[in-house]
Design an enzyme around this catalytic site. Sequence first.
Site, PDB file in Angstrom:
ATOM      1  N   SER A 169       1.169  -1.151  -0.016  1.00  0.00           N
ATOM      2  CA  SER A 169      -0.108   0.048   0.320  1.00  0.00           C
ATOM      3  C   SER A 169       0.797   1.404  -0.088  1.00  0.00           C
ATOM      4  O   SER A 169       1.646   1.449   1.012  1.00  0.00           O
ATOM      5  CB  SER A 169      -1.044   0.190   1.522  1.00  0.00           C
ATOM      6  OG  SER A 169      -1.467   1.537   1.455  1.00  0.00           O
ATOM      7  N   HIS A 200      -1.259  -0.991  -3.915  1.00  0.00           N
ATOM      8  CA  HIS A 200      -2.381  -0.972  -3.606  1.00  0.00           C
ATOM      9  C   HIS A 200      -2.599   0.609  -4.171  1.00  0.00           C
ATOM     10  O   HIS A 200      -1.608   0.674  -3.412  1.00  0.00           O
ATOM     11  CB  HIS A 200      -2.451  -1.777  -2.134  1.00  0.00           C
ATOM     12  CG  HIS A 200      -3.275  -1.445  -1.953  1.00  0.00           C
ATOM     13  ND1 HIS A 200      -5.013  -2.558  -1.883  1.00  0.00           N
ATOM     14  CD2 HIS A 200      -4.104  -0.732  -0.617  1.00  0.00           C
ATOM     15  CE1 HIS A 200      -5.749  -2.531  -1.506  1.00  0.00           C
ATOM     16  NE2 HIS A 200      -5.206  -0.999  -0.422  1.00  0.00           N
ATOM     17  N   ASP A 252      -4.510   3.674  -2.237  1.00  0.00           N
ATOM     18  CA  ASP A 252      -5.843   3.856  -0.669  1.00  0.00           C
ATOM     19  C   ASP A 252      -5.763   5.031  -1.382  1.00  0.00           C
ATOM     20  O   ASP A 252      -5.837   6.261  -0.866  1.00  0.00           O
ATOM     21  CB  ASP A 252      -5.150   3.985   0.440  1.00  0.00           C
ATOM     22  CG  ASP A 252      -4.680   1.695   0.811  1.00  0.00           C
ATOM     23  OD1 ASP A 252      -6.286   1.290   0.727  1.00  0.00           O
ATOM     24  OD2 ASP A 252      -3.829   2.263   1.190  1.00  0.00           O
ATOM     25  N   MET A 303      -9.315   7.571   0.339  1.00  0.00           N
ATOM     26  CA  MET A 303     -10.086   8.598   1.093  1.00  0.00           C
ATOM     27  C   MET A 303     -10.571  10.030   1.204  1.00  0.00           C
ATOM     28  O   MET A 303      -9.439  10.354   0.058  1.00  0.00           O
ATOM     29  CB  MET A 303      -8.767   8.234   2.856  1.00  0.00           C
ATOM     30  CG  MET A 303      -8.377   7.444   2.451  1.00  0.00           C
ATOM     31  SD  MET A 303      -7.705   7.337   3.937  1.00  0.00           S
ATOM     32  CE  MET A 303      -6.683   5.315   4.160  1.00  0.00           C
ATOM     33  N   HIS A 311      -8.451   1.267  -3.853  1.00  0.00           N
ATOM     34  CA  HIS A 311      -9.440   1.221  -2.771  1.00  0.00           C
ATOM     35  C   HIS A 311      -9.957   2.217  -3.054  1.00  0.00           C
ATOM     36  O   HIS A 311      -9.443   2.437  -2.212  1.00  0.00           O
ATOM     37  CB  HIS A 311      -8.407   0.370  -1.718  1.00  0.00           C
ATOM     38  CG  HIS A 311      -9.395   0.795  -0.395  1.00  0.00           C
ATOM     39  ND1 HIS A 311      -9.168   0.147   0.797  1.00  0.00           N
ATOM     40  CD2 HIS A 311     -10.469   0.236  -0.134  1.00  0.00           C
ATOM     41  CE1 HIS A 311      -9.573  -0.237   1.447  1.00  0.00           C
ATOM     42  NE2 HIS A 311     -10.477  -0.027   1.275  1.00  0.00           N
ATOM     43  N   MET A 353     -12.578   4.205  -0.537  1.00  0.00           N
ATOM     44  CA  MET A 353     -13.091   4.808   0.825  1.00  0.00           C
ATOM     45  C   MET A 353     -13.543   5.928   0.758  1.00  0.00           C
ATOM     46  O   MET A 353     -13.426   6.915   1.177  1.00  0.00           O
ATOM     47  CB  MET A 353     -11.980   4.682   2.012  1.00  0.00           C
ATOM     48  CG  MET A 353     -11.251   2.935   2.236  1.00  0.00           C
ATOM     49  SD  MET A 353      -9.862   3.660   2.948  1.00  0.00           S
ATOM     50  CE  MET A 353      -8.706   3.417   1.764  1.00  0.00           C
ATOM     51  N   MET A 374     -11.293  -6.137   5.429  1.00  0.00           N
ATOM     52  CA  MET A 374     -10.841  -5.182   6.770  1.00  0.00           C
ATOM     53  C   MET A 374     -10.264  -5.502   7.586  1.00  0.00           C
ATOM     54  O   MET A 374     -11.204  -6.239   8.150  1.00  0.00           O
ATOM     55  CB  MET A 374     -10.864  -4.012   6.644  1.00  0.00           C
ATOM     56  CG  MET A 374     -11.244  -2.907   5.405  1.00  0.00           C
ATOM     57  SD  MET A 374     -10.485  -2.885   4.555  1.00  0.00           S
ATOM     58  CE  MET A 374      -8.946  -1.587   5.194  1.00  0.00           C
ATOM     59  N   ASP A 403      -6.686  -6.831   4.442  1.00  0.00           N
ATOM     60  CA  ASP A 403      -5.878  -5.118   4.697  1.00  0.00           C
ATOM     61  C   ASP A 403      -5.849  -4.684   5.930  1.00  0.00           C
ATOM     62  O   ASP A 403      -7.074  -4.759   6.199  1.00  0.00           O
ATOM     63  CB  ASP A 403      -6.534  -4.234   4.066  1.00  0.00           C
ATOM     64  CG  ASP A 403      -6.003  -2.769   3.035  1.00  0.00           C
ATOM     65  OD1 ASP A 403      -5.088  -2.602   3.363  1.00  0.00           O
ATOM     66  OD2 ASP A 403      -6.504  -2.308   2.886  1.00  0.00           O
TER      67      ASP A 403
HETATM   68  C1  DX5 Z   1      -6.428   1.226   5.164  1.00  0.00           C
HETATM   69  C2  DX5 Z   1      -5.606   1.388   4.438  1.00  0.00           C
HETATM   70  C3  DX5 Z   1      -4.918   0.124   4.209  1.00  0.00           C
HETATM   71  C4  DX5 Z   1      -3.541   0.570   4.871  1.00  0.00           C
HETATM   72  C5  DX5 Z   1      -2.880  -0.689   5.391  1.00  0.00           C
HETATM   73  O1  DX5 Z   1      -7.681   2.229   5.534  1.00  0.00           O
HETATM   74  O2  DX5 Z   1      -7.601   0.179   3.633  1.00  0.00           O
HETATM   75  O3  DX5 Z   1      -4.245  -0.109   2.707  1.00  0.00           O
HETATM   76  O4  DX5 Z   1      -2.875   1.191   3.918  1.00  0.00           O
HETATM   77  O5  DX5 Z   1      -1.599  -0.303   5.275  1.00  0.00           O
HETATM   78  P1  DX5 Z   1      -1.138  -1.189   7.274  1.00  0.00           P
HETATM   79  O6  DX5 Z   1       0.058  -2.327   6.283  1.00  0.00           O
HETATM   80  O7  DX5 Z   1       0.206   0.057   7.812  1.00  0.00           O
HETATM   81  O8  DX5 Z   1      -2.381  -1.155   7.767  1.00  0.00           O
HETATM   82 ZN    ZN Z   2      -6.815  -0.647   0.919  1.00  0.00          ZN
END
Ligand code: DX5
Ligand code: ZN
Length: 232
Positions: free
Chosen positions: A9, A34, A36, A38, A73, A75, A144, A186
């Site tokens: 990620s 990956h 992310d 948000m 991903h 969110m 998750m 994840d």
């Molecule tokens: C959290 C993300 C993850 C995060 C994982 O909301 O979806 O992908 O980056 O990071 P680690 O491996 O540090 O938990």
């Molecule tokens: Zn993620």
Amino acid sequence: MKSYRIAPSILSADFARLGDEVRRVIDSGADFIHFDVMDNHYVPNLTVGPLVAQAIKPYCRRADGSPVPLDVHLMVEPVDALAQMFADCGADIISFHPEASRHVDRTLQLIRAAGCRAGLVFNPASGLEVLDYVLDKVDLVLIMSVNPGFGGQGFIAEALRKIALVRQRLDAYRQHSGREVLLEVDGGIKVDNIAAAAAAGADTFVAGSAIFGQPDYAAVIAALRAELARVA
Ligand code: DX5
Ligand code: ZN
């Protein structure tokens, strides 16, 4: 041995040097990147949008030229318009949280119609009922093991039970459909718990802080793979 994928990620990467970070982690053995997304609405954090996906897309290749899938991903809420934008900006896989879409089946169709693989993401407290009628339109299930919103959180062990439940469903589904659906986990994945997640049935592992928090990415990825090799 089963085939496993490591999906670093980039949330924990150095954003001032993102292209280099993507290249380095691919040279170190990453199978997916990956990404992310948000929105400070569905989750209490704000990260990156389609422009950044488009900017790193040219870096998502191995030295031999073979592509490394960009695993987005989302969110975000609502989902559909941003899913389309990420598809247009080079996403290969787009996953979303069903709670964030008014019409889950429609969103899955939209992602597939845009040429991407479609994933559904389940939060720690979310049940799996939404899978009952849409599996034919799902290419990846993402469990998750932290509450979404931040990197670097601790692994919620209850996720293992949910992974095992999804594994049973996906195995049964493969038996009659012949179709393989990926099972990704994840949040909080480290060298000391990846084997437990694999034993429960996950085949694709997101790791952010575990990889980008260390100077030698190749050493971490090798250590993660060594743990996976111990799982039957
Ligand atoms: C959290 C993300 C993850 C995060 C994982 O909301 O979806 O992908 O980056 O990071 P680690 O491996 O540090 O938990
Ligand atoms: Zn993620």
